[in-house]
Every structure is written in structure tokens, then in C-alpha cells.
Design an enzyme around this catalytic site. Structure first.
Site, mmCIF file in Angstrom:
data_model
loop_
_atom_site.group_PDB
_atom_site.id
_atom_site.type_symbol
_atom_site.label_atom_id
_atom_site.label_comp_id
_atom_site.label_asym_id
_atom_site.label_seq_id
_atom_site.Cartn_x
_atom_site.Cartn_y
_atom_site.Cartn_z
ATOM 1 N N ARG A 184 1.447 -12.754 4.275
ATOM 2 C CA ARG A 184 2.883 -12.962 4.086
ATOM 3 C C ARG A 184 3.706 -12.561 5.302
ATOM 4 O O ARG A 184 4.915 -12.738 5.321
ATOM 5 C CB ARG A 184 3.355 -12.205 2.840
ATOM 6 C CG ARG A 184 2.655 -12.686 1.571
ATOM 7 C CD ARG A 184 3.278 -12.127 0.313
ATOM 8 N NE ARG A 184 4.607 -12.639 0.084
ATOM 9 C CZ ARG A 184 5.346 -12.368 -1.004
ATOM 10 N NH1 ARG A 184 4.843 -11.591 -1.942
ATOM 11 N NH2 ARG A 184 6.541 -12.868 -1.143
ATOM 12 N N ARG A 231 13.065 -2.947 -9.991
ATOM 13 C CA ARG A 231 11.613 -2.856 -9.884
ATOM 14 C C ARG A 231 10.974 -2.837 -11.265
ATOM 15 O O ARG A 231 11.463 -2.173 -12.187
ATOM 16 C CB ARG A 231 11.212 -1.577 -9.130
ATOM 17 C CG ARG A 231 11.755 -1.478 -7.715
ATOM 18 C CD ARG A 231 11.214 -2.583 -6.809
ATOM 19 N NE ARG A 231 9.776 -2.514 -6.656
ATOM 20 C CZ ARG A 231 9.164 -1.760 -5.734
ATOM 21 N NH1 ARG A 231 9.861 -0.999 -4.916
ATOM 22 N NH2 ARG A 231 7.851 -1.777 -5.625
ATOM 23 N N PRO A 262 0.826 -1.212 0.000
ATOM 24 C CA PRO A 262 0.000 0.000 0.000
ATOM 25 C C PRO A 262 0.860 1.263 0.000
ATOM 26 O O PRO A 262 1.885 1.334 0.677
ATOM 27 C CB PRO A 262 -0.786 -0.136 1.306
ATOM 28 C CG PRO A 262 -0.815 -1.603 1.590
ATOM 29 C CD PRO A 262 0.493 -2.126 1.098
ATOM 30 N N GLU A 263 0.423 2.252 -0.777
ATOM 31 C CA GLU A 263 1.143 3.517 -0.871
ATOM 32 C C GLU A 263 0.302 4.599 -0.201
ATOM 33 O O GLU A 263 -0.697 4.295 0.465
ATOM 34 C CB GLU A 263 1.440 3.823 -2.334
ATOM 35 C CG GLU A 263 2.205 2.686 -3.017
ATOM 36 C CD GLU A 263 2.497 2.923 -4.494
ATOM 37 O OE1 GLU A 263 2.691 4.091 -4.881
ATOM 38 O OE2 GLU A 263 2.528 1.943 -5.257
ATOM 39 N N LYS A 292 3.951 5.833 4.849
ATOM 40 C CA LYS A 292 3.160 4.615 4.697
ATOM 41 C C LYS A 292 2.782 4.001 6.047
ATOM 42 O O LYS A 292 2.352 2.851 6.109
ATOM 43 C CB LYS A 292 3.925 3.590 3.846
ATOM 44 C CG LYS A 292 4.227 4.067 2.427
ATOM 45 C CD LYS A 292 4.996 3.018 1.650
ATOM 46 C CE LYS A 292 5.364 3.517 0.256
ATOM 47 N NZ LYS A 292 6.131 2.501 -0.514
ATOM 48 N N ARG A 300 21.270 15.034 -6.086
ATOM 49 C CA ARG A 300 21.265 13.564 -6.097
ATOM 50 C C ARG A 300 21.785 13.018 -7.423
ATOM 51 O O ARG A 300 21.430 13.517 -8.486
ATOM 52 C CB ARG A 300 19.857 13.017 -5.853
ATOM 53 C CG ARG A 300 19.203 13.522 -4.572
ATOM 54 C CD ARG A 300 19.989 13.129 -3.335
ATOM 55 N NE ARG A 300 19.366 13.622 -2.121
ATOM 56 C CZ ARG A 300 18.693 12.858 -1.260
ATOM 57 N NH1 ARG A 300 18.567 11.556 -1.487
ATOM 58 N NH2 ARG A 300 18.165 13.383 -0.174
#
Length: 284
Positions: free
Chosen positions: A120, A272, A2-3, A60, A159
């Protein structure tokens, strides 16, 4: 996992269900590793007789603000819940038979129970007196007033990482995951492998707008549920989200791009699965 929209949806559902004001009369833990801050016995003893005063989200994490009930001395506590991949919270009436995957049960004083289910077993609960012990390293909230296009441009300029894994990093920016990063990068016409330091101020402005757009869309649709399997997102009461019908690129491999009709492609970025339009999104 979930985000931000999914976690915020769960928080709102818990508030709407009247959880605030309830007193925890008893706690039971059936999978000890879910409790990250103490032994299950200490957790159960400590949380009992605390009242749920407020429910909010940070990144989150679901945060339950707890206060001692009238006949209990002690400081306020905070219960931080991270659902990880398959965690779900449900409120049930009475004491029905426990599901095999329900690992924590909080009994409340109004004949209901808050049950935590996690097939899980990756989710974690943290019972702390100071939530900043856990939350301090997390980056800014996307909807915070202080999170401006100028701030995002400054953050990116320093970055060296490429955009996709950087935006997934919770220490960089809070709440984003695989779904909403792919959607935001498509909306802003940025390639996931674009080096962050090469993003121009104008591109950063587009990305800032896109991040808020896709998150608002997810919130409006009460989250994204990608299928009917146990690993998919379900809010309180096993309610699914509707945002999957609004996705532009995520898991739409070979479908036409909504902007230019070029087939959407899938590739791996930072280990990802990533979806993008090869015509609309090119590396700087």
C-alpha cells in the site's frame, strides 16, 4: 499496522539474521515517496558504504544505527523505518528478480540484500544524523523503568480525552495500536470511552499492569498475524506471529467474554473499530 511486539519482533529477526556488521554497498529506490528525508538519489549516495552497527526499536520505528566504513569519512547516520500498514522487511541471498511491491533494495557486502516490500506504499524511511529530530515528541516506552503506575495516573489525570484514542496517541504512550489497546482495556476492565481524567489511581495501576501484560504476551508470541492477506503482519522471512490465538476481545465479536461469558461487542470509538465486553467494561 504493526505495533510494539511486531516491530520488536522484526528488529530481533534482523539481528538474528546477522544484519549487524554488514556494509551497505548499494541502494536502489523504486518508489520515491518512501524516502521522507531527501530525494532517492541523495539517499542512495549518502547511505552507500555505511556499516550497520546496531538495530533497535523506538515506539513503532525500526532504527538502524549506521557508521561510515573505513574508507569513508563522515558522521554516523540513523535509518528510521516506519512500516505503517503493510511494510515488510526481508533478507534474500544473491540478486533474485524484484517483486513488484519491493520498493527499496539495500545490497550488502555479504551477497545478501535487505528488501522493503509495501503493497500500500504507506511506509516511510528517514535517513538522519540525529534520530531525536523525529523521535523527540513520542511518549514514554511501556517497559521503561520510568514508566510507573504513578506516572501513568498523573498522565491520565491531566487529559480530557477518552481512553481509547488517547492510548493510541504515540505522543502520549509509545508503541500501542488498535489490537493491544483493546486487549489492555479488557484486561484492566476499563471501557474505551472512559474519560482519562476520571481514571482512579487504582484503575491506572490495573491499566499499567495490563499494558505490560498484553505487550509481553505479544512479544512472546512474536506478534499478531490476523489472517493470510497481504495487509497482515509478517516478520522477516515472511514468518507470521502466533499471538492471534491469545487475543481475548480483539475481532472476537459475539464470542463469549473469557471472564464472564457475555458476548463481545464491536463499536466505533474515535473512528477506530473497538472490541469490548459490555458487562466487564463500563464507563466510569
Amino acid at each position: 499496522m504493526p505495533e510494539l511486539p511486531e516491530v520488536e519482533t522484526v528488529c530481533q529477526d534482523l539481528r538474528d539474521a546477522g544484519l549487524c556488521g554488514s556494509i551497505i554497498t548499494q541502494a536502489r529506490v523504486h518508489w520515491p515517496r518512501t524516502i521522507a528525508t531527501s530525494s532517492p538519489a541523495v539517499f542512495c549516495k549518502t547511505i552507500a558504504k555505511h556499516q550497520i552497527m546496531a538495530i533497535r526499536r523506538r515506539a513503532k520505528y525500526i532504527i538502524l544505527e549506521l557508521a561510515p566504513s573505513e574508507n569513508l569519512a563522515g558522521p554516523a547516520l540513523f535509518l528510521l523505518i516506519h512500516l505503517r500498514m503493510t511494510g515488510q522487511l526481508n533478507i534474500v541471498m544473491g540478486t533474485p528478480k524484484r517483486d513488484t511491491h519491493e520498493h527499496i533494495i539495500l545490497s550488502l557486502n555479504n551477497n545478501t540484500q535487505l528488501r522493503y516490500k509495501d503493497t500500500r506504499k504507506f511506509g516511510r524511511w528517514y535517513l538522519v544524523s540525529d534520530p531525536e529530530e523525529k523521535l523527540a515528541p513520542i511518549g514514554p516506552e511501556p517497559f521503561a523503568k520510568s514508566f510507573t503506575p504513578k506516572l501513568l495516573a498523573t498522565m491520565l489525570a491531566t487529559r480530557s480525552r477518552v481512553l481509547k484514542p488517547l492510548l493510541l496517541d504515540q505522543n502520549f504512550l509509545a508503541g500501542l495500536g488498535n489490537i493491544y489497546v483493546d486487549e489492555a482495556l479488557w484486561e484492566s476492565e476499563l471501557h474505551p470511552e472512559t474519560p482519562a481524567s476520571s481514571v482512579t489511581p487504582e484503575q491506572a495501576k490495573r491499566l499499567h499492569r495490563a499494558i505490560r501484560l498484553v505487550l509481553k504476551r505479544g512479544l512472546k508470541n512474536m506478534g499478531t498475524t490476523l489472517g493470510t492477506g497481504k495487509a497482515n503482519f509478517y516478520s522477516v522471512g515472511k514468518r507470521s506471529g502466533r499471538n492471534q490465538d491469545q487475543l481475548k476481545v480483539f475481532r472476537r465479536t459475539d464470542a463469549p467474554c473469557p471472564r464472564c461469558t457475555t458476548p463481545i461487542i464491536r463499536l466505533i470509538v474515535g473512528q477506530r473499530s473497538t472490541h469490548l465486553c459490555p458487562s466487564c467494561q463500563v464507563v466510569n
